[in-house]
Design a protein around this motif. Structure first.
Motif, PDB file in Angstrom:
ATOM      1  N   ARG A 120      -2.709  -5.679  14.308  1.00  0.00           N
ATOM      2  CA  ARG A 120      -1.355  -5.533  13.547  1.00  0.00           C
ATOM      3  C   ARG A 120      -0.781  -4.163  13.288  1.00  0.00           C
ATOM      4  O   ARG A 120       0.404  -3.943  13.437  1.00  0.00           O
ATOM      5  CB  ARG A 120      -1.666  -6.390  12.099  1.00  0.00           C
ATOM      6  N   ARG A 121      -1.730  -3.245  13.059  1.00  0.00           N
ATOM      7  CA  ARG A 121      -1.401  -1.899  12.719  1.00  0.00           C
ATOM      8  C   ARG A 121      -0.829  -1.350  14.205  1.00  0.00           C
ATOM      9  O   ARG A 121       0.282  -0.634  14.114  1.00  0.00           O
ATOM     10  CB  ARG A 121      -2.835  -1.129  12.447  1.00  0.00           C
ATOM     11  N   VAL A 122      -1.462  -1.586  15.278  1.00  0.00           N
ATOM     12  CA  VAL A 122      -1.032  -0.962  16.668  1.00  0.00           C
ATOM     13  C   VAL A 122       0.516  -1.591  16.784  1.00  0.00           C
ATOM     14  O   VAL A 122       1.307  -0.970  17.278  1.00  0.00           O
ATOM     15  CB  VAL A 122      -2.034  -1.307  17.681  1.00  0.00           C
ATOM     16  N   ARG A 123       0.645  -2.834  16.577  1.00  0.00           N
ATOM     17  CA  ARG A 123       1.878  -3.425  16.968  1.00  0.00           C
ATOM     18  C   ARG A 123       2.927  -2.913  16.082  1.00  0.00           C
ATOM     19  O   ARG A 123       4.201  -2.600  16.394  1.00  0.00           O
ATOM     20  CB  ARG A 123       1.799  -5.011  16.530  1.00  0.00           C
ATOM     21  N   THR A 124       2.594  -2.535  14.701  1.00  0.00           N
ATOM     22  CA  THR A 124       3.484  -2.152  13.734  1.00  0.00           C
ATOM     23  C   THR A 124       4.038  -0.581  14.286  1.00  0.00           C
ATOM     24  O   THR A 124       5.146  -0.344  14.221  1.00  0.00           O
ATOM     25  CB  THR A 124       2.863  -1.846  12.392  1.00  0.00           C
ATOM     26  N   PHE A 189       2.062   5.045  10.374  1.00  0.00           N
ATOM     27  CA  PHE A 189       0.794   5.851  10.907  1.00  0.00           C
ATOM     28  C   PHE A 189      -0.156   6.131   9.672  1.00  0.00           C
ATOM     29  O   PHE A 189      -1.312   6.347  10.072  1.00  0.00           O
ATOM     30  CB  PHE A 189       1.202   7.290  11.650  1.00  0.00           C
ATOM     31  N   GLY A 190       0.349   5.938   8.721  1.00  0.00           N
ATOM     32  CA  GLY A 190      -0.619   5.748   7.283  1.00  0.00           C
ATOM     33  C   GLY A 190      -1.420   4.541   7.086  1.00  0.00           C
ATOM     34  O   GLY A 190      -2.212   4.469   6.318  1.00  0.00           O
ATOM     35  N   ASP A 191      -1.136   3.511   7.728  1.00  0.00           N
ATOM     36  CA  ASP A 191      -1.694   2.015   7.801  1.00  0.00           C
ATOM     37  C   ASP A 191      -1.682   1.386   6.428  1.00  0.00           C
ATOM     38  O   ASP A 191      -2.606   1.145   5.747  1.00  0.00           O
ATOM     39  CB  ASP A 191      -3.090   2.341   8.191  1.00  0.00           C
ATOM     40  N   MET A 192      -0.600   1.898   5.622  1.00  0.00           N
ATOM     41  CA  MET A 192      -0.257   1.375   4.240  1.00  0.00           C
ATOM     42  C   MET A 192      -0.007  -0.179   4.436  1.00  0.00           C
ATOM     43  O   MET A 192      -0.536  -1.267   3.724  1.00  0.00           O
ATOM     44  CB  MET A 192       0.900   1.768   3.492  1.00  0.00           C
ATOM     45  N   VAL A 193       0.956  -0.541   5.365  1.00  0.00           N
ATOM     46  CA  VAL A 193       1.406  -1.982   5.500  1.00  0.00           C
ATOM     47  C   VAL A 193       1.651  -2.469   6.931  1.00  0.00           C
ATOM     48  O   VAL A 193       2.035  -1.217   7.411  1.00  0.00           O
ATOM     49  CB  VAL A 193       2.636  -2.507   4.538  1.00  0.00           C
ATOM     50  N   ARG A 194       1.273  -3.534   7.257  1.00  0.00           N
ATOM     51  CA  ARG A 194       1.472  -3.857   8.918  1.00  0.00           C
ATOM     52  C   ARG A 194       2.281  -5.141   8.828  1.00  0.00           C
ATOM     53  O   ARG A 194       2.235  -5.670   7.836  1.00  0.00           O
ATOM     54  CB  ARG A 194       0.078  -3.816   9.435  1.00  0.00           C
ATOM     55  N   ILE A 195       2.858  -5.310  10.022  1.00  0.00           N
ATOM     56  CA  ILE A 195       3.445  -6.703  10.350  1.00  0.00           C
ATOM     57  C   ILE A 195       2.326  -7.636  10.365  1.00  0.00           C
ATOM     58  O   ILE A 195       1.382  -7.533  10.839  1.00  0.00           O
ATOM     59  CB  ILE A 195       4.041  -6.437  11.719  1.00  0.00           C
ATOM     60  N   GLY A 196       2.770  -8.846   9.516  1.00  0.00           N
ATOM     61  CA  GLY A 196       1.837  -9.719   9.244  1.00  0.00           C
ATOM     62  C   GLY A 196       0.939  -9.679   8.063  1.00  0.00           C
ATOM     63  O   GLY A 196       0.250 -10.846   7.867  1.00  0.00           O
ATOM     64  N   GLU A 210       8.854  -8.092   9.564  1.00  0.00           N
ATOM     65  CA  GLU A 210       9.645  -6.899  10.515  1.00  0.00           C
ATOM     66  C   GLU A 210       9.507  -5.580   9.469  1.00  0.00           C
ATOM     67  O   GLU A 210       9.651  -5.744   8.276  1.00  0.00           O
ATOM     68  CB  GLU A 210      10.790  -7.478  10.727  1.00  0.00           C
ATOM     69  N   ILE A 211       9.394  -4.576  10.558  1.00  0.00           N
ATOM     70  CA  ILE A 211       9.351  -3.227   9.732  1.00  0.00           C
ATOM     71  C   ILE A 211      10.213  -2.428  10.755  1.00  0.00           C
ATOM     72  O   ILE A 211       9.956  -2.310  11.876  1.00  0.00           O
ATOM     73  CB  ILE A 211       7.874  -2.566   9.893  1.00  0.00           C
ATOM     74  N   THR A 212      11.184  -1.857  10.281  1.00  0.00           N
ATOM     75  CA  THR A 212      12.033  -0.979  10.994  1.00  0.00           C
ATOM     76  C   THR A 212      11.934   0.670  10.380  1.00  0.00           C
ATOM     77  O   THR A 212      11.131   0.708   9.476  1.00  0.00           O
ATOM     78  CB  THR A 212      13.535  -1.316  10.863  1.00  0.00           C
ATOM     79  N   VAL A 213      12.692   1.380  10.842  1.00  0.00           N
ATOM     80  CA  VAL A 213      12.396   2.910  10.551  1.00  0.00           C
ATOM     81  C   VAL A 213      13.273   3.102   9.122  1.00  0.00           C
ATOM     82  O   VAL A 213      13.186   4.061   8.495  1.00  0.00           O
ATOM     83  CB  VAL A 213      13.177   3.938  11.547  1.00  0.00           C
ATOM     84  N   SER A 214      14.119   2.108   8.723  1.00  0.00           N
ATOM     85  CA  SER A 214      14.631   2.360   7.332  1.00  0.00           C
ATOM     86  C   SER A 214      14.480   1.097   6.265  1.00  0.00           C
ATOM     87  O   SER A 214      14.637   1.123   5.184  1.00  0.00           O
ATOM     88  CB  SER A 214      16.109   2.259   7.493  1.00  0.00           C
ATOM     89  N   TYR A 215      13.870  -0.202   6.759  1.00  0.00           N
ATOM     90  CA  TYR A 215      13.880  -1.373   5.941  1.00  0.00           C
ATOM     91  C   TYR A 215      12.610  -2.220   6.193  1.00  0.00           C
ATOM     92  O   TYR A 215      12.273  -1.999   7.638  1.00  0.00           O
ATOM     93  CB  TYR A 215      15.126  -1.994   5.712  1.00  0.00           C
ATOM     94  N   LEU A 216      12.472  -3.082   5.485  1.00  0.00           N
ATOM     95  CA  LEU A 216      11.191  -3.690   5.812  1.00  0.00           C
ATOM     96  C   LEU A 216      11.550  -5.227   5.044  1.00  0.00           C
ATOM     97  O   LEU A 216      12.095  -5.318   4.160  1.00  0.00           O
ATOM     98  CB  LEU A 216       9.963  -3.569   5.004  1.00  0.00           C
ATOM     99  N   VAL A 217      11.325  -6.388   6.060  1.00  0.00           N
ATOM    100  CA  VAL A 217      11.605  -7.420   5.648  1.00  0.00           C
ATOM    101  C   VAL A 217      10.314  -8.459   5.346  1.00  0.00           C
ATOM    102  O   VAL A 217       9.201  -8.542   5.951  1.00  0.00           O
ATOM    103  CB  VAL A 217      12.318  -8.342   6.944  1.00  0.00           C
TER     104      VAL A 217
END
Length: 345
Positions: A120-124, A189-196, A210-217
């Motif tokens: 999940r981290r790599v996918r994020t 890259f800090g691995d604080m939160v990942r998709i899933g 979902e994680i974008t460069v400006s918001y998170l869903v």
């Protein structure tokens, strides 16, 4: 007659040649996909067939347009629009290639690693990198299109003359946006939160969708979606239930009467826990954690593989224990006591 045949030959030939070349490349991708089933890249690259065909068509028309002898008095305008279309088609093709490469890396890494959290981290990270590349390519393409117009070149020169003042103003105006951008990179890259990941934010439990460069869903358990700026996750505390592994410990509290047979209750709890498919076999216990003049507080702690299993296990235990107590030890359930005194006659 010649004036008609030349445009037909140029445009028709461009269409046929671009189609044939795109078809040939597509067939090559199909063969490579069959020969290399270990990677999905060749199959994913087939999504770039149409932008590749558009690039070939525009390039061929631009190269042989003089042969058509059309719009001789408007050659500049024709070249301008052909260049604009070529820039747009090229950007489209680049984005399709980037999407295929990032998806290939994510898929191969997910298949190679046995740690779902790292997958999940790599996918994020790849998702955010893809979005950054998309933003950069889009900005460059738009800038390249605008610079094709003479008026925009003059505008750009005048803007550069006051770049110092505009830089300060833009920096102040875009402070929040830039903060979210760097926060997005920090999250990736800090691995604080990942998709899933399952997180608790502002009292709401949900899964990062979902994680974008400006918001998170965040998708909540009742299928609501909460959109939050990514800077929130770098500035405020939040709970990440998936970090360090999905296994969790949960509790069930029961308020019972002082006459409750604790040893029988403990034995029944062990029986129910061990028979449950949601229990992961790690640990469980039953303790009296508090007491009042009328009741005692019993806490049952159990472990489960995921938060979903834990929720089901807790609800099931609570229901089954109350049912068992009501059936076999109704006096253990709290109630209002009525004390009768004998009357002296």
């Amino acid at each position: 007659m010649e004036n008609v045949l030349r445009p037909v030959i140029v445009f028709g030939g461009a269409i046929v040649l671009s189609y044939v070349l795109a078809w040939a490349v597509d067939r090559l991708m199909v063969r490579l996909d069959v020969r290399h089933p270990e990677t999905p890249m060749w199959g994913l690259l087939r999504s770039g067939r149409f932008p590749f065909q558009a690039v070939l068509f525009v390039a061929l028309v631009s190269a042989f347009f003089d042969s058509t002898q059309l719009a001789k008095d408007h050659r500049g305008a024709v070249d301008l629009w052909l260049t604009i279309v070529l820039i747009a088609a090229s950007a489209w093709l680049i984005l399709r290639i980037v999407a295929a490469i990032t998806e290939t890396i994510a898929t191969r890494y997910a298949g190679a690693t046995h740690d779902p959290a790292r997958g999940r981290r790599v996918r994020t990270q790849l998702t955010l990198i893809r979005r950054l590349i998309t933003a950069v390519v889009t900005v460059i393409a738009v800038a390249a299109v605008l610079l094709q117009f003479p008026g925009m070149k003059t505008f750009g020169t005048s803007m550069l003359a006051s770049a110092g003042v505009l830089g300060i103003v833009a920096g102040i105006a875009a402070q929040s946006t830039l903060g979210n951008l760097f926060a997005g990179l920090s999250i990736a890259f800090g691995d604080m939160v990942r998709i899933g990941d399952e997180v608790v934010v502002e009292g709401e439990l949900g899964t990062v969708e979902e994680i974008t460069v400006s918001y998170l869903v965040i998708l909540t358990w009742d299928e609501r979606r909460i959109t939050m700026p990514v800077s929130y996750f770098t500035n405020k505390p939040f709970e990440n239930w998936s970090r360090g592994g999905p296994q969790m410990t949960g509790t069930v509290y029961l308020h019972l009467d002082h006459s409750t047979p604790l040893e029988e209750l403990r034995a029944k709890t062990e029986e129910l826990v061990r028979d449950s498919d949601e229990w992961d076999g790690r640990s469980w216990n039953l303790l009296v954690t508090d007491t009042t003049p009328t009741t005692i507080q019993v806490r049952v702690a159990v472990t489960a593989r995921t938060s979903g299993d834990l929720w089901t296990l807790r609800c099931s235990l609570r229901e089954q224990l109350i049912t068992w107590l009501k059936t076999y030890h109704p006096e253990a359930l709290p109630g209002i006591r009525h004390i009768q005194q004998d009357k002296l006659i």
